[in-house]
Design a protein around this motif. Structure first.
Motif, short mmCIF file in Angstrom:
data_model
loop_
_atom_site.label_atom_id
_atom_site.label_comp_id
_atom_site.label_asym_id
_atom_site.label_seq_id
_atom_site.Cartn_x
_atom_site.Cartn_y
_atom_site.Cartn_z
N GLY A 223 0.83 -1.21 0.00
CA GLY A 223 0.00 0.00 0.00
C GLY A 223 0.86 1.26 0.00
O GLY A 223 1.89 1.31 0.68
N ILE A 224 0.42 2.28 -0.77
CA ILE A 224 1.12 3.56 -0.82
C ILE A 224 0.11 4.64 -0.45
O ILE A 224 -0.94 4.77 -1.09
CB ILE A 224 1.69 3.85 -2.23
N ILE A 225 0.43 5.44 0.58
CA ILE A 225 -0.50 6.47 1.04
C ILE A 225 0.26 7.74 1.42
O ILE A 225 1.45 7.69 1.73
CB ILE A 225 -1.32 5.99 2.26
N PRO A 226 -0.43 8.91 1.40
CA PRO A 226 0.20 10.16 1.80
C PRO A 226 0.37 10.24 3.32
O PRO A 226 -0.60 10.15 4.06
CB PRO A 226 -0.77 11.23 1.28
N ARG A 227 1.61 10.40 3.77
CA ARG A 227 1.90 10.41 5.21
C ARG A 227 1.36 11.67 5.87
O ARG A 227 1.04 11.66 7.07
CB ARG A 227 3.41 10.30 5.43
N ASP A 228 1.22 12.77 5.13
CA ASP A 228 0.76 14.02 5.72
C ASP A 228 -0.76 14.09 5.83
O ASP A 228 -1.29 15.05 6.39
CB ASP A 228 1.23 15.21 4.86
N TRP A 248 3.89 -1.13 3.71
CA TRP A 248 3.48 0.24 3.40
C TRP A 248 4.65 1.06 2.88
O TRP A 248 5.78 0.92 3.33
CB TRP A 248 2.93 0.94 4.65
N ILE A 249 4.34 1.97 1.94
CA ILE A 249 5.25 3.03 1.52
C ILE A 249 4.48 4.33 1.64
O ILE A 249 3.33 4.44 1.18
CB ILE A 249 5.72 2.82 0.07
N THR A 250 5.08 5.32 2.28
CA THR A 250 4.42 6.61 2.47
C THR A 250 5.21 7.71 1.78
O THR A 250 6.41 7.60 1.57
CB THR A 250 4.28 6.94 3.97
N PHE A 251 4.50 8.79 1.43
CA PHE A 251 5.16 9.94 0.80
C PHE A 251 4.61 11.23 1.39
O PHE A 251 3.47 11.29 1.85
CB PHE A 251 4.96 9.91 -0.72
N GLY A 252 5.46 12.26 1.41
CA GLY A 252 5.03 13.55 1.94
C GLY A 252 6.18 14.28 2.60
O GLY A 252 7.35 13.91 2.46
#
Length: 476
Positions: A223-228, A248-252
């Motif tokens: 799963g990839i989701i926005p961390r912010d 999980w992979i997060t971006f932000g």
């Protein structure tokens, strides 16, 4: 000399066997089409029946455009001419679905599905761009993300591709779960969750839950989701219970993001240098699209490419070539007028982002022409239900901050606020009511932002301006 002929997507025998049809098999298809407006020579045309259109009415057009064969469920549409191979089935939509299932079953590459309230198509197209240099990549065209678009995109999936990228949309609970069940992705990405589809959901938490259905795909799933995101904890929870996310992979900007934004460095127009870390390792890429929200989209693109195992040494330089998708902020220069075409769709979050970006473009390296006048043409947003009044009222300070030379508004939901709009030049229920005035007002060097729900048809301004050029040429 390399073979430039398109790959065979489906043989006639495979199609007839898959859909259990009756008809000839002496043909090969290089594509699939359900719409003669976009049909390419070599496509298999599937004549679908819909509430407004019947594909069987366009069969002769499809032959004229170079269709290789036809799938029909109307015996009157059968052709006995071997030059026009026709396959009969009881239900053409079922045939399309059967092709989709078969295409996914034979595919051995990596599959990513993505959804979100905003940014879906931009991230999908950006991913397709950066991945295409590393292997054959198949991605949903345009915004084919619903009960028709997803099976069509799956049916177009070449079995020799390395990556498959599928956009998933929804306006009802349960839709995404059905679509990802057929896509069966290895990776599921959510770009952002914000308020939309108010006609069908009671509150934002219901929308979060509906978007999280993308995690219901069969395990194992990344799963990839926005961390912010304010909904990070809820997305995490839904991905694990009852979702099937095992990694999980997060971006932000958040310091715990796997793909973390470090800095945005202004460069020569229109490029900016984006500094990030991927699990602590620093990387830099150039980014040409304006607005902070597009930088956030770029983080999602990097996250998706990283999750798919792409070579990041090649992804980073490819980011420079990512362009705006049609109708999503791409700039067209017509008659010397800068048209920021963001007219494909609109939700509160994307409206705010577009207006913020336009406000900042008045001066500095992103200005199109500091000497020209600046205008806005806005269409109302759709599917907001009882929140529509508040969502349209909330646009007023964003419009005011743009400090434009004039504003046109389209749609009845703007009616209560007309007196509060600075430099209002016109209002109309439909785009055709105001576009003639917009065309007459704009002059070379001017810039105009157009944004609204796709159903408002604000993009009609572009052919209107182009026709105006033709008329000018004829008079000379």
């Amino acid at each position: 000399m390399p073979n430039s002929l398109p790959h065979v997507l489906w043989t006639g025998s495979d199609v007839v066997k898959t859909i259990r049809g009756e008809g000839p098999t002496h043909w090969n298809a290089t594509g699939i089409s359900i719409d003669t407006r976009t049909l390419q020579p070599g496509d298999l045309f599937i004549a679908l029946r819909g509430p407004r259109m019947n594909g069987h009415d366009f069969i002769q057009d499809a032959w004229a455009l170079g269709a290789c064969a036809m799938v029909v469920d109307d015996i009157g549409a059968l052709s006995m001419d071997p030059a026009y191979p026709t396959v009969a089935v009881p239900d053409t939509f079922q045939a399309l679905t059967q092709l989709a299932v078969a295409a996914r079953s034979r595919f051995q590459g990596d599959v990513l599905a993505l959804t979100g309230s905003v940014g879906k198509t931009s991230v999908k197209d950006g991913l397709a761009h950066v991945l295409s240099a590393q292997g054959l990549t198949s991605a949903s065209r345009s915004s084919l993300n619903n009960h028709l678009g997803v099976p069509l995109s799956l049916a177009r999936l070449p079995n020799q591709a390395r990556f498959g990228i599928f956009e998933v949309g929804m306006n009802h609970s349960g839709e995404i779960a059905q679509l990802v069940a057929s896509i069966r992705p290895h990776i599921a990405l959510i770009t952002q969750v914000s308020y939309q589809h108010g006609e069908f959901f009671t509150d934002l938490q219901d929308i979060v839950l509906a978007k999280s259905e993308i995690f219901s795909a069969p395990a194992p799933l990344m799963g990839i989701i926005p961390r912010d995101s304010n909904h990070y904890d809820a997305l995490l929870h839904h991905g694990q219970h009852p979702g099937h996310v095992t990694q999980w992979i997060t971006f932000g900007e958040h310091p715990e993001s796997n793909i973390q934004l470090q800095a945005i460095e202004s460069g020569r127009m229109p490029q900016r240098r984006i500094h990030i870390t991927i699990n602590g390792t620093p990387w830099t890429y150039e980014w040409s699209l304006p607005g902070y929200h597009t930088v956030y989209n770029s983080l999602a693109i990097v996250a998706g490419a990283f999750a798919l195992g792409a070579d990041m040494e090649h992804v980073m330089p490819a980011m420079k070539g990512v362009t705006a998708s049609d109708g999503r902020g791409n700039v067209r220069i017509i008659r010397g007028i800068y048209v920021i075409d963001d007219a494909y769709n609109a939700a509160p979050a994307s409206m705010h982002a577009a207006l913020k970006t336009f406000a900042k473009s008045k001066e500095g390296p992103t200005a199109h022409n500091p000497e020209g006048k600046r205008y806005i043409l806005l269409g109302q947003m759709r599917e907001l239900g009882h929140h529509s009044y508040a969502c349209h009222r909330d646009l007023i300070p964003f419009i005011q901050a743009c400090d434009t030379d004039g504003v046109w508004l389209c749609g009845a939901d703007f009616m209560p606020f007309l007196r509060e709009i600075p430099n209002l030049l016109g209002y109309g229920d439909r785009a055709c009511d105001i576009i003639p005035d917009v065309v007459k007002t704009l002059a070379p060097g001017d810039s105009i932002l157009i944004k609204g729900a796709n159903s408002m048809k604000l993009s009609a301004l572009i052919p209107a301006l182009e026709q105006s050029v033709e008329h000018m040429c004829l008079k000379q």
